[in-house]
Scaffold this motif. Structure first.
Motif, short mmCIF file in Angstrom:
data_model
loop_
_atom_site.label_atom_id
_atom_site.label_comp_id
_atom_site.label_asym_id
_atom_site.label_seq_id
_atom_site.Cartn_x
_atom_site.Cartn_y
_atom_site.Cartn_z
N ARG A 120 0.83 -1.21 0.00
CA ARG A 120 0.00 0.00 0.00
C ARG A 120 0.86 1.26 0.00
O ARG A 120 0.56 2.23 -0.67
N MET A 121 1.96 1.23 0.78
CA MET A 121 2.85 2.39 0.84
C MET A 121 3.43 2.65 -0.54
O MET A 121 3.49 3.80 -1.00
N GLN A 122 3.84 1.59 -1.22
CA GLN A 122 4.47 1.75 -2.53
C GLN A 122 3.44 2.14 -3.60
O GLN A 122 3.67 3.06 -4.37
N ARG A 123 2.30 1.48 -3.64
CA ARG A 123 1.31 1.71 -4.70
C ARG A 123 0.52 3.00 -4.52
O ARG A 123 0.15 3.64 -5.50
N LYS A 124 0.20 3.33 -3.27
CA LYS A 124 -0.68 4.49 -3.04
C LYS A 124 0.04 5.66 -2.42
O LYS A 124 -0.58 6.68 -2.14
N GLY A 125 1.34 5.52 -2.19
CA GLY A 125 2.10 6.62 -1.63
C GLY A 125 1.69 6.97 -0.21
O GLY A 125 1.85 8.12 0.21
N GLU A 126 1.18 6.00 0.54
CA GLU A 126 0.73 6.26 1.90
C GLU A 126 1.91 6.17 2.88
O GLU A 126 2.91 5.52 2.61
N THR A 127 1.73 6.82 4.02
CA THR A 127 2.73 6.68 5.09
C THR A 127 2.52 5.33 5.77
O THR A 127 1.49 4.67 5.57
N ALA A 128 3.49 4.91 6.58
CA ALA A 128 3.38 3.63 7.28
C ALA A 128 2.13 3.61 8.17
O ALA A 128 1.45 2.59 8.27
#
Length: 185
Positions: A120-128
């Protein structure tokens, strides 16, 4: 058609957790259904309770559904060997005439939380923190170990909506049906 049923109830045990016993029971049933090439026996978990993610359970009763002949054939096998002290096997009984029906099927998910968070962090650019908040499926489950690979996995079980009519079909090697329904009472 599933006209009869047998309840198998897990007994409390001070040495083994409920989850461990249910996993052992489902694994033994799976082996028996595979060895017998059985597709005419379905299962349901009439006590299943969907609780918070850490306490999902299918309950203490595994209910076998089928014709009297199919259920008798299964019970004549020694598939409960090693579980007899941990279970109480009920009688072969007819399904109540007013029973509704539902599908009880397997749902597969990618459940490795760390891998899902990183993805999710990689695909959506979300923080941890944002990725950690993503919900995992909250279906009841049983922990098993693959007999072919030896890897542990979760067998997630989804109970479909109640229906008035039974839908005929086949069941997989865990007694779960994608389209076929089992009586629910």
């Amino acid at each position: 058609m599933t006209t009869h049923y047998i309840n198998i109830t897990l007994l409390p045990d001070p040495e083994f957790s409920h989850a461990h016993l249910l996993g052992a029971l489902v694994a033994k049933l799976h082996r028996a259904l595979v060895q017998g090439h059985t597709t005419d026996i379905g299962v349901s978990y009439p006590q299943h309770v969907s609780q918070p993610l850490t306490k999902r359970t299918l309950g203490a009763v595994l209910r076998l559904h089928g014709t009297p002949e199919a259920l008798q054939r299964l019970m004549e096998e020694d598939w409960l060997k090693g579980m007899r002290d941990h279970t109480q096997v009920g009688e072969l009984l007819p399904v109540p005439a007013n029973a509704q029906h539902r599908t009880v099927r397997r749902r597969q998910f990618k459940t490795n939380a760390d891998r899902l968070r990183r993805r999710r962090m990689q695909r959506k650019g979300e923080t941890a923190e944002q990725a950690a908040g993503a919900r995992l499926p909250d279906l009841p489950l049983v922990h098993l170990r693959s007999s072919s690979t030896g890897q542990p996995f979760c067998l997630c079980v989804e109970h479909g909506p109640l229906q008035l009519q039974q839908v005929a079909g086949t069941f997989n090697a865990y007694g779960l049906g994608h389209e076929a329904t089992v009586p629910w009472f």
